[in-house]
Scaffold this motif. Structure first.
Motif, PDB file in Angstrom:
ATOM      1  N   GLU A  17       7.333 -12.506 -13.117  1.00  0.00           N
ATOM      2  CA  GLU A  17       7.357 -11.883 -11.703  1.00  0.00           C
ATOM      3  C   GLU A  17       6.039 -11.754 -11.233  1.00  0.00           C
ATOM      4  O   GLU A  17       5.096 -11.419 -11.891  1.00  0.00           O
ATOM      5  CB  GLU A  17       7.995 -10.674 -11.962  1.00  0.00           C
ATOM      6  N   ASP A  18       5.781 -12.184 -10.115  1.00  0.00           N
ATOM      7  CA  ASP A  18       4.422 -12.503  -9.513  1.00  0.00           C
ATOM      8  C   ASP A  18       4.037 -11.254  -8.628  1.00  0.00           C
ATOM      9  O   ASP A  18       2.737 -10.765  -8.489  1.00  0.00           O
ATOM     10  CB  ASP A  18       4.202 -13.780  -8.762  1.00  0.00           C
ATOM     11  N   GLU A  19       4.922 -10.421  -8.247  1.00  0.00           N
ATOM     12  CA  GLU A  19       4.788  -9.071  -7.779  1.00  0.00           C
ATOM     13  C   GLU A  19       4.479  -8.091  -8.847  1.00  0.00           C
ATOM     14  O   GLU A  19       5.272  -7.492  -9.443  1.00  0.00           O
ATOM     15  CB  GLU A  19       6.093  -8.530  -6.734  1.00  0.00           C
ATOM     16  N   ASP A  65      11.901 -14.340 -11.725  1.00  0.00           N
ATOM     17  CA  ASP A  65      12.028 -14.318 -10.421  1.00  0.00           C
ATOM     18  C   ASP A  65      11.966 -15.834  -9.984  1.00  0.00           C
ATOM     19  O   ASP A  65      11.563 -16.905 -10.669  1.00  0.00           O
ATOM     20  CB  ASP A  65      10.551 -13.817 -10.017  1.00  0.00           C
ATOM     21  N   MET A 110      10.807 -17.111  -6.485  1.00  0.00           N
ATOM     22  CA  MET A 110       9.705 -17.288  -5.883  1.00  0.00           C
ATOM     23  C   MET A 110       8.392 -16.971  -6.580  1.00  0.00           C
ATOM     24  O   MET A 110       8.019 -15.787  -6.684  1.00  0.00           O
ATOM     25  CB  MET A 110       9.497 -16.715  -4.494  1.00  0.00           C
ATOM     26  N   LYS A 121      17.273  -8.793  -5.408  1.00  0.00           N
ATOM     27  CA  LYS A 121      16.206  -7.827  -4.905  1.00  0.00           C
ATOM     28  C   LYS A 121      16.639  -7.265  -3.659  1.00  0.00           C
ATOM     29  O   LYS A 121      16.989  -8.069  -2.853  1.00  0.00           O
ATOM     30  CB  LYS A 121      14.738  -8.444  -5.100  1.00  0.00           C
TER      31      LYS A 121
HETATM   32 CA    CA Z   1       7.954 -13.725  -6.333  1.00  0.00          CA
END
Ligand code: CA
Length: 225
Positions: free
Chosen positions: A9-11, A53, A55, A102
Motif C-alpha cells: 500500500e503506497d498511502e 492495493d 493503484m 476503500k
Molecule cells: Ca494506492
C-alpha cells in the motif's frame, strides 16, 4: 505462530494505521510502499496473506497479482477504490481471493482476513512448494528433484518443508528447533546442523544444486538458483 501478513500500500498513513490494527490483533505485518518491492517480498514465500492495493507506483496491483499467481497461491485480498467494478472483476479473474472497498472499516478487513486465512488453513494441504528444480508436495509428503523421487526421513522432510515455506528468508537454528523438533527437545542447536548435512547429502550433493545456503552465525536459507 501468528500469521504473517504482507501489506502492499503506497498511502503510508493508511498503511501505518492498518499495520497497527493488525499487530494489535496479533498478526505480524510487513509493509511495502510500491508494487515492485511488494511483489519481490510476496514471491519470497514467507507470508500467509497479502493485502494488495490496486493503484501502486512502479507496478500496479493488477500486475503484481498477475505475476504473483504464476508461482504462488498465497491468499490475496485486493484493496480497491470505491465503485471500481472493473478492478474487482479483473482482480478476481486474476486470482485474488477477495476484495475490500476503500474506505473500509477495520472490523470488516479483519473479518475478511480471518475468512481468507481459514480457507487456506484447509487448502494448504494441497500445497506444492518449489525451489531450484525441487518440488515438495505437502499433502503427499513427497519430494522430487528434476522429477526424481528423493527419500527423506520424517524429520528431514519437516525441516525441508519449514525452510521451503520460508524460502528467501533466513531461518535461525532456534526457530528451526522450535518449529521442526518437539517442544521439549533439548538436543541443542547443533542437532539442526546435523540434519542440514543429511539434507545436503541427499539433495544438494546428489543433484549438484545449491539449495540450502548457510548464513554464518545466523542460520539457513533456501534460495532459488
Ligand atoms: Ca494506492
Amino acid at each position: 505462530m501468528s500469521a504473517k501478513i504482507l501489506l502492499i500500500e503506497d498511502e503510508e498513513k493508511l498503511a501505518r494505521f492498518v499495520e497497527l490494527e493488525l499487530c494489535y490483533e496479533g498478526y505480524s505485518v510487513t509493509k511495502a510502499f510500491n508494487g515492485r518491492t511488494g511483489l519481490e517480498l510476496a514471491l519470497s514465500g514467507g507470508f500467509d496473506l497479502v493485502l494488495l492495493d490496486i493503484m501502486l507506483p512502479e507496478l500496479s496491483g493488477m500486475e503484481v497479482l498477475r505475476r504473483l499467481r504464476r508461482g504462488s497461491s498465497v491468499p490475496v485480498i485486493m484493496l480497491t477504490a470505491r465503485d471500481s467494478v472493473t478492478d474487482k472483476v479483473s482482480g478476481l479473474d486474476l486470482g485474488a481471493d477477495d476484495y475490500i472497498t476503500k474506505p473500509f472499516a477495520i472490523e470488516e478487513l479483519l473479518a475478511r482476513i480471518r475468512t481468507a486465512l481459514r480457507k487456506t488453513g484447509q487448502a494448504q494441504e494441497t500445497e506444492l512448494l518449489t525451489a531450484s528444480g525441487l518440488h515438495l508436495d505437502v499433502k503427499r509428503r513427497a519430494v522430487t528433484v528434476n522429477g526424481e523421487q528423493v527419500e527423506l526421513t520424517k524429520r528431514e522432510f519437516d525441516l525441508l518443508h519449514y525452510l521451503l515455506k520460508n524460502k528467501g528468508l533466513v531461518v535461525t537454528r532456534e526457530e528451526l528447533l522450535e518449529n521442526v523438533w518437539d517442544f521439549d527437545f533439548d538436543g541443542g542447536t547443533n542437532t539442526v546442523d546435523v540434519y542440514i548435512r543429511f539434507l545436503r547429502t541427499k539433495i544438494d550433493e546428489l543433484y549438484n544444486i545449491k539449495l540450502i545456503h548457510t548464513i554464518r552465525g545466523v542460520g539457513y536459507v533456501i534460495k532459488d538458483e
